[in-house]
Write a protein that holds these residues in place. Structure first.
Motif, PDB file in Angstrom:
ATOM      1  N   ALA A   1       0.859  -1.192   0.000  1.00  0.00           N
ATOM      2  CA  ALA A   1       0.000   0.000   0.000  1.00  0.00           C
ATOM      3  C   ALA A   1       0.889   1.233   0.000  1.00  0.00           C
ATOM      4  CB  ALA A   1      -0.917   0.003   1.207  1.00  0.00           C
ATOM      5  N   THR A   2       0.578   2.161  -0.892  1.00  0.00           N
ATOM      6  CA  THR A   2       1.307   3.422  -0.961  1.00  0.00           C
ATOM      7  C   THR A   2       0.294   4.552  -0.907  1.00  0.00           C
ATOM      8  OG1 THR A   2       2.965   2.382  -2.383  1.00  0.00           O
ATOM      9  CG2 THR A   2       2.944   4.775  -2.318  1.00  0.00           C
ATOM     10  N   MET A   3       0.544   5.535  -0.036  1.00  0.00           N
ATOM     11  CA  MET A   3      -0.359   6.669   0.140  1.00  0.00           C
ATOM     12  C   MET A   3       0.269   7.904  -0.505  1.00  0.00           C
ATOM     13  SD  MET A   3      -1.953   8.238   3.660  1.00  0.00           S
ATOM     14  CE  MET A   3      -0.377   8.606   4.359  1.00  0.00           C
ATOM     15  N   SER A   4      -0.569   8.712  -1.187  1.00  0.00           N
ATOM     16  CA  SER A   4      -0.119   9.981  -1.762  1.00  0.00           C
ATOM     17  C   SER A   4      -1.258  10.989  -1.702  1.00  0.00           C
ATOM     18  CB  SER A   4       0.355   9.786  -3.202  1.00  0.00           C
ATOM     19  OG  SER A   4      -0.715   9.354  -4.018  1.00  0.00           O
ATOM     20  N   ASP A   5      -0.968  12.220  -2.061  1.00  0.00           N
ATOM     21  CA  ASP A   5      -1.969  13.295  -2.103  1.00  0.00           C
ATOM     22  C   ASP A   5      -2.733  13.390  -0.782  1.00  0.00           C
ATOM     23  OD1 ASP A   5      -3.305  15.444  -3.234  1.00  0.00           O
ATOM     24  OD2 ASP A   5      -4.853  14.182  -4.137  1.00  0.00           O
ATOM     25  N   TYR A   6      -2.007  13.306   0.321  1.00  0.00           N
ATOM     26  CA  TYR A   6      -2.573  13.317   1.674  1.00  0.00           C
ATOM     27  C   TYR A   6      -2.960  14.742   2.060  1.00  0.00           C
ATOM     28  CZ  TYR A   6      -2.497  12.911   6.782  1.00  0.00           C
ATOM     29  OH  TYR A   6      -2.815  12.956   8.113  1.00  0.00           O
ATOM     30  N   LYS A   7      -4.196  14.923   2.521  1.00  0.00           N
ATOM     31  CA  LYS A   7      -4.666  16.230   2.983  1.00  0.00           C
ATOM     32  C   LYS A   7      -5.464  16.053   4.265  1.00  0.00           C
ATOM     33  CE  LYS A   7      -4.844  18.272  -1.548  1.00  0.00           C
ATOM     34  NZ  LYS A   7      -5.444  17.890  -2.772  1.00  0.00           N
ATOM     35  N   CYS A   8      -5.240  16.945   5.220  1.00  0.00           N
ATOM     36  CA  CYS A   8      -5.973  16.914   6.492  1.00  0.00           C
ATOM     37  C   CYS A   8      -6.634  18.268   6.684  1.00  0.00           C
ATOM     38  CB  CYS A   8      -5.016  16.613   7.647  1.00  0.00           C
ATOM     39  SG  CYS A   8      -5.847  16.599   9.252  1.00  0.00           S
ATOM     40  N   ARG A   9      -7.950  18.250   6.889  1.00  0.00           N
ATOM     41  CA  ARG A   9      -8.713  19.475   7.133  1.00  0.00           C
ATOM     42  C   ARG A   9      -9.314  19.419   8.524  1.00  0.00           C
ATOM     43  NH1 ARG A   9     -11.537  19.116   1.400  1.00  0.00           N
ATOM     44  NH2 ARG A   9     -10.356  17.271   1.423  1.00  0.00           N
ATOM     45  N   MET A  10      -8.929  20.370   9.351  1.00  0.00           N
ATOM     46  CA  MET A  10      -9.475  20.457  10.700  1.00  0.00           C
ATOM     47  C   MET A  10     -10.869  21.075  10.638  1.00  0.00           C
ATOM     48  SD  MET A  10      -7.295  19.109  12.684  1.00  0.00           S
ATOM     49  CE  MET A  10      -8.107  19.524  14.220  1.00  0.00           C
ATOM     50  N   MET A  11     -11.770  20.523  11.427  1.00  0.00           N
ATOM     51  CA  MET A  11     -13.140  21.033  11.538  1.00  0.00           C
ATOM     52  C   MET A  11     -13.319  21.438  12.999  1.00  0.00           C
ATOM     53  SD  MET A  11     -14.021  20.480   8.406  1.00  0.00           S
ATOM     54  CE  MET A  11     -15.772  20.727   8.357  1.00  0.00           C
ATOM     55  N   GLY A  12     -12.815  22.610  13.333  1.00  0.00           N
ATOM     56  CA  GLY A  12     -12.816  23.037  14.726  1.00  0.00           C
ATOM     57  C   GLY A  12     -11.653  22.369  15.447  1.00  0.00           C
ATOM     58  N   ASP A  13     -11.787  22.225  16.761  1.00  0.00           N
ATOM     59  CA  ASP A  13     -10.715  21.638  17.572  1.00  0.00           C
ATOM     60  C   ASP A  13     -10.870  20.142  17.798  1.00  0.00           C
ATOM     61  OD1 ASP A  13      -9.476  24.111  17.929  1.00  0.00           O
ATOM     62  OD2 ASP A  13     -10.675  24.569  19.712  1.00  0.00           O
ATOM     63  N   SER A  14     -12.019  19.580  17.441  1.00  0.00           N
ATOM     64  CA  SER A  14     -12.255  18.185  17.814  1.00  0.00           C
ATOM     65  C   SER A  14     -12.669  17.281  16.660  1.00  0.00           C
ATOM     66  CB  SER A  14     -13.316  18.114  18.915  1.00  0.00           C
ATOM     67  OG  SER A  14     -14.535  18.652  18.439  1.00  0.00           O
ATOM     68  N   ALA A  15     -12.480  17.724  15.431  1.00  0.00           N
ATOM     69  CA  ALA A  15     -12.811  16.868  14.284  1.00  0.00           C
ATOM     70  C   ALA A  15     -11.865  17.169  13.130  1.00  0.00           C
ATOM     71  CB  ALA A  15     -14.255  17.079  13.851  1.00  0.00           C
ATOM     72  N   ALA A  16     -11.561  16.139  12.362  1.00  0.00           N
ATOM     73  CA  ALA A  16     -10.683  16.290  11.202  1.00  0.00           C
ATOM     74  C   ALA A  16     -11.127  15.339  10.101  1.00  0.00           C
ATOM     75  CB  ALA A  16      -9.238  15.996  11.586  1.00  0.00           C
ATOM     76  N   ILE A  17     -10.979  15.806   8.862  1.00  0.00           N
ATOM     77  CA  ILE A  17     -11.254  14.985   7.688  1.00  0.00           C
ATOM     78  C   ILE A  17      -9.938  14.806   6.947  1.00  0.00           C
ATOM     79  CG2 ILE A  17     -12.489  14.828   5.494  1.00  0.00           C
ATOM     80  CD1 ILE A  17     -14.655  16.630   6.776  1.00  0.00           C
ATOM     81  N   VAL A  18      -9.574  13.556   6.696  1.00  0.00           N
ATOM     82  CA  VAL A  18      -8.324  13.230   6.011  1.00  0.00           C
ATOM     83  C   VAL A  18      -8.669  12.556   4.686  1.00  0.00           C
ATOM     84  CG1 VAL A  18      -6.177  11.921   6.150  1.00  0.00           C
ATOM     85  CG2 VAL A  18      -7.157  12.933   8.228  1.00  0.00           C
ATOM     86  N   THR A  19      -8.101  13.074   3.593  1.00  0.00           N
ATOM     87  CA  THR A  19      -8.300  12.467   2.280  1.00  0.00           C
ATOM     88  C   THR A  19      -6.941  12.065   1.723  1.00  0.00           C
ATOM     89  OG1 THR A  19      -8.202  14.606   1.148  1.00  0.00           O
ATOM     90  CG2 THR A  19     -10.391  13.793   1.771  1.00  0.00           C
ATOM     91  N   MET A  20      -6.941  11.057   0.852  1.00  0.00           N
ATOM     92  CA  MET A  20      -5.691  10.573   0.273  1.00  0.00           C
ATOM     93  C   MET A  20      -5.960   9.712  -0.952  1.00  0.00           C
ATOM     94  SD  MET A  20      -5.272   7.791   3.275  1.00  0.00           S
ATOM     95  CE  MET A  20      -6.348   8.808   4.239  1.00  0.00           C
ATOM     96  N   MET A  21      -4.909   9.487  -1.711  1.00  0.00           N
ATOM     97  CA  MET A  21      -4.919   8.495  -2.785  1.00  0.00           C
ATOM     98  C   MET A  21      -4.149   7.289  -2.273  1.00  0.00           C
ATOM     99  SD  MET A  21      -6.567   9.378  -5.520  1.00  0.00           S
ATOM    100  CE  MET A  21      -5.952   8.145  -6.653  1.00  0.00           C
ATOM    101  N   LEU A  22      -4.615   6.099  -2.614  1.00  0.00           N
ATOM    102  CA  LEU A  22      -3.943   4.860  -2.225  1.00  0.00           C
ATOM    103  C   LEU A  22      -3.682   4.011  -3.462  1.00  0.00           C
ATOM    104  CD1 LEU A  22      -6.232   3.827   0.766  1.00  0.00           C
ATOM    105  CD2 LEU A  22      -3.942   4.796   0.924  1.00  0.00           C
ATOM    106  N   LYS A  23      -2.515   3.404  -3.516  1.00  0.00           N
ATOM    107  CA  LYS A  23      -2.219   2.397  -4.538  1.00  0.00           C
ATOM    108  C   LYS A  23      -2.074   1.093  -3.767  1.00  0.00           C
ATOM    109  CE  LYS A  23       0.269   3.015  -8.323  1.00  0.00           C
ATOM    110  NZ  LYS A  23      -0.763   2.679  -9.269  1.00  0.00           N
ATOM    111  N   LEU A  24      -3.015   0.185  -3.968  1.00  0.00           N
ATOM    112  CA  LEU A  24      -3.058  -1.063  -3.215  1.00  0.00           C
ATOM    113  C   LEU A  24      -2.759  -2.258  -4.110  1.00  0.00           C
ATOM    114  CD1 LEU A  24      -6.355  -0.529  -1.166  1.00  0.00           C
ATOM    115  CD2 LEU A  24      -4.013   0.040  -0.497  1.00  0.00           C
ATOM    116  N   SER A  25      -2.176  -3.270  -3.495  1.00  0.00           N
ATOM    117  CA  SER A  25      -1.976  -4.550  -4.157  1.00  0.00           C
ATOM    118  C   SER A  25      -2.396  -5.626  -3.167  1.00  0.00           C
ATOM    119  CB  SER A  25      -0.500  -4.725  -4.534  1.00  0.00           C
ATOM    120  OG  SER A  25      -0.281  -6.014  -5.055  1.00  0.00           O
TER     121      SER A  25
END
Length: 85
Positions: free
Chosen positions: A23-47
């Motif tokens: 598994a390889t992760m790329s294009d990782y982004k983390c968006r904070m939603m206030g102080d107690s929540a976060a949304i993380v997005t990424m691309m994965l290359k899986l085998s």
């Protein structure tokens, strides 16, 4: 698509139905939603394979985290295979 629980995920790994070779992760982004929540997005290359079916390829994924009692906990996860153009 399908819905699964944490217990389903753990069972598929311990029963060796889900086998991840790499598994390889790329294009990782983390968006904070206030102080107690976060949304993380990424691309994965899986085998690997799931219950004997090949699942290798590129995927877009999103995880949602919530901070409770000082600890970050995953509360939702989504993964979608990216269609080849």
């Amino acid at each position: 698509g399908s819905l699964g629980t944490k217990a389903d995920d753990i069972k598929s790994v311990t029963d060796k139905k889900f086998v991840l070779k790499s598994a390889t992760m790329s294009d990782y982004k983390c968006r904070m939603m206030g102080d107690s929540a976060a949304i993380v997005t990424m691309m994965l290359k899986l085998s690997g394979s799931d219950d004997g079916t090949e699942v290798s390829g590129d995927y877009r994924a999103m995880d949602v985290y919530e901070k409770k009692d000082g600890k970050w906990m995953a509360v939702a996860s989504q993964i979608t295979k990216v269609a080849k153009e």
